[in-house]
Design an enzyme around this catalytic site. Structure first.
Site, mmCIF file in Angstrom:
data_model
loop_
_atom_site.group_PDB
_atom_site.id
_atom_site.type_symbol
_atom_site.label_atom_id
_atom_site.label_comp_id
_atom_site.label_asym_id
_atom_site.label_seq_id
_atom_site.Cartn_x
_atom_site.Cartn_y
_atom_site.Cartn_z
ATOM 1 C CG PHE A 123 33.905 42.810 36.098
ATOM 2 C CD1 PHE A 123 34.858 43.586 35.440
ATOM 3 C CD2 PHE A 123 33.827 42.262 37.294
ATOM 4 C CE1 PHE A 123 36.321 43.470 35.979
ATOM 5 C CE2 PHE A 123 35.156 42.218 37.700
ATOM 6 C CZ PHE A 123 36.408 42.758 37.372
ATOM 7 C CG ASP A 210 28.995 36.952 37.497
ATOM 8 O OD1 ASP A 210 28.745 37.032 39.132
ATOM 9 O OD2 ASP A 210 29.889 37.452 37.197
ATOM 10 C CE LYS A 239 31.954 41.891 43.892
ATOM 11 N NZ LYS A 239 33.365 42.658 44.179
#
Length: 388
Positions: A123, A210, A239
């Site tokens: 993702f 990532d 995040k």
């Protein structure tokens, strides 16, 4: 728009590791806004930095130098081993920048369609390019035609990439999560990233990691790749970097750090003074309060407690984690656990249909860790009985 579906819980306040709903009920936040609020809610150092910056300067655009932006870039480069940083507003945008770096490299090499190797179950975001890089047909459905330039292989399978390399001479990069978060907290073999690093060196590819979810201390290191002693060519993070203030960053080193030139890429809001002050306050707190080391300790303690409580539970397939990023894989879909946990004053998440995911704040206390393990153990034991 209705893309978030029906939401039955309204949260109005947060403090420390807890949030309160509009009826005054308190919940232990064991998902941290999906790995965002690593310092918990309304951390005083972040709050103070935001108040001060809001009273000084919020936005000027990247037409001008922004001192907090330069300071944050310097800190991130030092902590990661990277050279240069591009700031964005989200993890998806950071990954877009990484994809553009790979494309830029491929075009400079004269490749008409540079290819990036991506993983099943990955993702990377919901923009068109990151959606295509994401290994989930469900989130891609309805958005054709998707961009070209991606080759997909199974996660944790280096041999599959080696076979792909023999068939494609136009590969320029590998984009991979050190741990697949949305894919079910899937942790690869210990030497997986080491082998990918060696393969990229051999093939003259970029290794692009990532770390949107794994970064900023959550794994027990500032970045998860630091457990393996390697350094990527491109790194993305977001995040937890802003503890709730939207910010993303794409970092690069060596040849990758020089690919963007004036006008190659940009962002109106990326790296604005407010977001960068938040990022600096987060880094100061992570290091000043030894929260990265605490994440490693608390994560190991929580994992052990869950394994003791649920190791013989017939509904459990696996219990895994690194730092304060844990997953409990069950034998059947378990989405109803989210609501059942809420009834017990606990916020959790289920991903990949049958994996209960825990992403508690790095400020989790010893007593909260013990209570979380006890509550999750009871929740899953009851879930097991429901299936009988």
């Amino acid at each position: 728009m209705h893309n978030y579906g029906e939401r039955t819980l309204t949260l109005v306040r947060g403090e420390g590791n807890y949030v309160w709903d509009d009826r005054g009920r308190r919940y232990l936040d064991a998902i941290s806004g999906i790995a965002v609020c690593g310092l918990g809610h309304c951390h005083p150092k972040v709050t103070e930095a935001l108040h001060e910056q809001a009273a000084t300067l919020l936005h000027v655009s990247n037409l001008y130098n922004i001192p907090p932006q330069q300071q944050l870039a310097d800190r991130l480069a030092y902590l990661s081993g990277m050279d240069n940083v591009f700031f964005s507003n989200s993890g998806a945008e950071a990954n877009e920048a990484a994809i553009k770096l790979a494309r830029k490299l491929g075009n400079e090499r004269g490749l008409a369609t540079p290819q990036i190797v991506v993983m099943e179950g990955a993702f990377h975001g919901r923009t068109l390019a990151t959606l295509t890089a994401t290994g989930n047909e469900k989130v891609q459905r309805g958005f054709a035609p998707l961009p070209e330039g991606f080759l997909r292989v199974p996660f944790n399978d280096v041999e599959a990439i080696e076979r792909l390399a023999e068939q494609h001479s136009d590969i320029v990069a590998i984009l991979v999560e050190p741990i697949q978060g949305e894919g079910g907290v899937r942790i690869p073999a210990r030497d997986y990233l080491i082998k990918l690093r060696a393969l990229c060196d051999q093939r003259n590819w970029l290794l692009m990691l990532d770390e949107i979810q794994t970064g900023n201390g959550r794994s027990g290191k500032m970045f998860a790749y630091q457990h393996m002693g390697i350094v990527p060519d491109v790194l993305t993070t977001a995040k937890g970097l802003g503890n709730g203030v939207p910010i993303g960053a794409c970092l690069a080193r060596g040849k990758a750090a020089q690919l963007f030139t004036a006008g190659s890429h940009g962002s109106t809001f990326g790296g604005n003074p407010l977001a960068c002050r938040a990022g600096l306050a987060v880094l100061d707190t992570l290091q000043g309060e030894w929260l990265i080391e605490r994440a490693e300790k608390m994560g190991a303690q929580l994992l052990q407690s869950l394994q003791i409580r649920l190791g013989n539970c017939p509904a459990v397939v696996d219990i895994r984690g690194l730092g304060l990023m844990l997953g409990i894989e069950l034998r059947r879909p378990c989405g109803e656990l989210v609501e059942q946990a809420r009834e017990q004053g606990l916020l959790i998440n289920v991903t990949a249909n049958n994996v209960l995911r825990l992403l508690p704040p790095l400020t989790l206390t010893d007593s909260e860790c013990q209570q979380l393990a006890a509550d999750i153990g009871t929740l899953i034991q009851q879930f097991t009985l429901q299936a009988v």
